[in-house]
Design a protein around this motif. Sequence first.
Motif, PDB file in Angstrom:
ATOM      1  N   THR A 594      22.260  14.743 105.248  1.00 33.81           N
ATOM      2  CA  THR A 594      22.626  15.818 104.168  1.00 33.81           C
ATOM      3  C   THR A 594      22.741  17.157 104.601  1.00 33.81           C
ATOM      4  N   LYS A 595      21.580  17.835 105.253  1.00 36.42           N
ATOM      5  CA  LYS A 595      21.831  19.049 105.811  1.00 36.42           C
ATOM      6  C   LYS A 595      23.029  19.323 106.789  1.00 36.42           C
ATOM      7  N   LYS A 596      23.258  18.319 107.576  1.00 33.93           N
ATOM      8  CA  LYS A 596      24.140  18.539 108.519  1.00 33.93           C
ATOM      9  C   LYS A 596      25.624  18.550 107.883  1.00 33.93           C
ATOM     10  N   VAL A 597      25.752  17.551 107.060  1.00 33.25           N
ATOM     11  CA  VAL A 597      27.270  17.666 106.429  1.00 33.25           C
ATOM     12  C   VAL A 597      27.224  18.943 105.467  1.00 33.25           C
ATOM     13  N   GLN A 598      26.167  19.266 104.769  1.00 30.40           N
ATOM     14  CA  GLN A 598      26.257  20.390 103.847  1.00 30.40           C
ATOM     15  C   GLN A 598      26.402  21.781 104.726  1.00 30.40           C
ATOM     16  N   ILE A 599      25.864  21.813 105.999  1.00 33.72           N
ATOM     17  CA  ILE A 599      26.228  22.778 106.633  1.00 33.72           C
ATOM     18  C   ILE A 599      27.522  23.064 107.072  1.00 33.72           C
ATOM     19  N   GLU A 600      28.195  21.784 107.568  1.00 36.64           N
ATOM     20  CA  GLU A 600      29.396  21.513 108.067  1.00 36.64           C
ATOM     21  C   GLU A 600      30.464  22.052 106.921  1.00 36.64           C
ATOM     22  N   SER A 601      30.290  21.673 105.863  1.00 33.49           N
ATOM     23  CA  SER A 601      31.078  21.919 104.776  1.00 33.49           C
ATOM     24  C   SER A 601      30.938  23.429 104.165  1.00 33.49           C
ATOM     25  N   ARG A 602      29.979  23.945 104.480  1.00 39.64           N
ATOM     26  CA  ARG A 602      30.024  25.382 104.149  1.00 39.64           C
ATOM     27  C   ARG A 602      30.651  26.193 104.961  1.00 39.64           C
ATOM     28  N   VAL A 603      30.455  25.966 106.252  1.00 35.75           N
ATOM     29  CA  VAL A 603      31.179  26.635 107.522  1.00 35.75           C
ATOM     30  C   VAL A 603      32.576  26.499 107.267  1.00 35.75           C
ATOM     31  N   LEU A 604      33.059  25.231 107.119  1.00 35.92           N
ATOM     32  CA  LEU A 604      34.360  25.078 106.844  1.00 35.92           C
ATOM     33  C   LEU A 604      34.827  25.967 105.805  1.00 35.92           C
ATOM     34  N   GLY A 605      34.396  25.945 104.486  1.00 37.62           N
ATOM     35  CA  GLY A 605      34.903  26.457 103.478  1.00 37.62           C
ATOM     36  C   GLY A 605      35.066  27.931 103.779  1.00 37.62           C
ATOM     37  N   ASP A 606      34.140  28.466 104.553  1.00 32.88           N
ATOM     38  CA  ASP A 606      34.060  29.905 104.581  1.00 32.88           C
ATOM     39  C   ASP A 606      35.343  30.336 105.714  1.00 32.88           C
ATOM     40  N   LEU A 607      35.313  29.477 106.925  1.00 29.43           N
ATOM     41  CA  LEU A 607      36.281  29.879 107.914  1.00 29.43           C
ATOM     42  C   LEU A 607      37.585  29.409 107.230  1.00 29.43           C
ATOM     43  N   ALA A 608      37.887  28.424 106.428  1.00 33.21           N
ATOM     44  CA  ALA A 608      39.055  28.310 105.761  1.00 33.21           C
ATOM     45  C   ALA A 608      39.647  29.236 105.120  1.00 33.21           C
TER      46      ALA A 608
END
Length: 726
Positions: A594-608
Amino acid sequence: MRFFALQKLADRKPVNVETPEEKLSDYYGVYVFNKKKMQEYLPDEAFEAVVNAIEKGTPINVKIADQVAEGMKNWAKAHGATNYTHWFQPLTDGTAEKHESFINTTSDGNVIEKFSGKLLIQQEPDASSFPNGGIRNTFEARGYTAWDVSSPAFIVGDTLCIPTIFIAYTGEALDYKTPLLRALAAVDKAATRVCNLFDKNVTKVAANLGWEQEYFLVDKALFDARPDLCLTGRTLMGHSSAKDQQLNDHYFGSIPPRVKYFMKELEIECHKLGIPAKTFHNEVAPNQFELAPYFEEANLANDHNLLLMDLMKRTAHKHNFEVLLHEKPFAGVNGSGKHNNWSLSTNTGINLFAPAKTPEGNMLFLTFIVNVLMMVYKNQDLLRASIVSAGNSHRLGAHEAPPAIFSIFLGKHLNETLNRLEENIGNAKMTPEEKKALKLGIGRIPEILLDNTDRNRTSPFAFTGNRFEFRAVGSSANCGAAMTVINAAMAEQLNDFKSQVDDLCTQGISKDEAIFKVIKKLIQQSRNIRFEGDGYSENWNMEAEKRGLTNIPKVTEALLKYKSGQSQKVLLGEKIFTMSELESRIDVELEKYTKKVQIESRVLGDLAINHIVPTAVLYQNRLLENLRGLQAIFPTEEFRTIAQDRIDLVKDISKRVTAIKILVRDMIEARKKANRMASPLDKAREYENEVNPYLEKIRDHIDHLEMEVDDEIWPLPKYRELLMNN
Ligand code: ADP
Ligand code: MG
């Protein structure tokens, strides 16, 4: 950021590493408190006690522990160490340590030495924040580390590191090492009993592990300019490079000087720490490499792998590289695994997976091989559960790494030998033909099997002549999880084998015949796990399904199989876990996912939203300016003809920017919903099924934009730069 990083890269010079003046044998293991050092630094009594503890598991009393602590401290201080730490393997990635100084100042200004047997044996790290899956409430925060005598202490920098297990005050395991030690003890006991059917001199069976660590090297400046690499270990976006691994030229190519120096230094440092590193070579993808040591007893080998991963990162920094241990740092090029070469060997010097020269020896060999077949057949789901993770899910099932379906490759000769034995299933006695097969057939195996064919490379569990190679383990994983499961499952299988043989014997059948009978039965029962074909092919998926082999692509569902009936038989039955340890372990793994996907999703949202969209809009504005200029000087008809491509581009950029914004917004909503789930299972499922799919969708638009927007303003280092610049 990107151009600043590229400028740095252009100015890089290889960091030279001198070859040590001493001979390898003089500096090998200088930083390890091995038997030789112990003999030198410990009183005879303490030395003997430690050797007995290592070899026979006899406990060490406080007096001896004090002597060992004193000797260890003196040795460490002689090598410049001023601190010590218990070094342990919590259920996070990597290892943990809590440093303490050897000396303390007292209130009256004096210094006292503080390192006693008590401190050597046990520590209580303030470890409330390590994952424990509910075993230990944070307010209790009581976890203990306890000395693992079987793995020698070592020095890193100014710190003496003491390998330890990590358990709750209730005795429950909170780490990867404790269950591994239990599984190694279980397989030792079970395998010794089976060996004793053939040879009474066998008193100990050790499980061995030889890992092959794959990794990528990326220039430090480029790495720092990619927030996704820094925060998640993988690129969440990036259009593929025009050239990557198509020509296979990296695999055979020479190693670039910068990398060579890094490898040289790493090798020297490994040797000083007693890690028997032997091969370094290029891997399939550009900038991908592999390091493999000689195999060792599994517990030590695993400690060495964890130490190595740490050492790699530190050494890489000295050469302005960053090591990527993630299973799939780059989409579209090969990912990284960590093949686990596994074997069992006896105190009498026999490798139980190596064909022998005599038919009798081969009966022992065959007994173990056939039990491995049955072990994997029965425990496909448990084996899979031990290797799945957020990172490894990008690699498994793709056309590069082992499929998510388990099968065993044996090689032509061994396979045929087993087929012949099986044809005669009705006969209890060995036919002359079968005797011949054992003598000749297997005797010829080594040459043929040691030659690795391409086909066997697609097998997740391959026999490679004198060992099995478990290829599904991820590059960043703690091998302890896979090794625990394999050895525990093997123990359960061997115990089952032994009781079947014993049953037949009590019915008056001779021991040899009983063994032979059970072997034949196992060959027949496990037949479906044997596969000699191409594991990547479509046909295999269909055939495997017909055979009833399981295929579970979802991480969360695969993890749940830790609790299947058969898994419980192995893990609880062999006393590797208690039920509460098992349940907590599953929760920890789910939470990690959960945490790994959560972090990836946050980082991608921010970068996008903060990097990509503004860049795309900026470029779009330039196009608009260009269009306005053209429109001002050309008649309408002509303007339409000459500017249509830019008008289309403006439209496409608009479409993608809007799509990204909507997808990011929806992804955040999906995350919010997932975060409201109470149980670790529901939350992980929600992240896997509802949040994770957005990552690919968003990325797709970004990767298209990367191809459309002016290279001069693209903010993130591109794949061709990350992968090609050594
Ligand atoms: P390949 O890439 O062809 O698999 P490598 O030489 O890279 O071969 O890796 C082989 C690995 O297998 C090494 O880590 C080696 O120590 C290990 N190994 C060799 N023999 C055994 C054995 N009997 N038991 C366990 N591991 C072994
Ligand atoms: Mg290999």
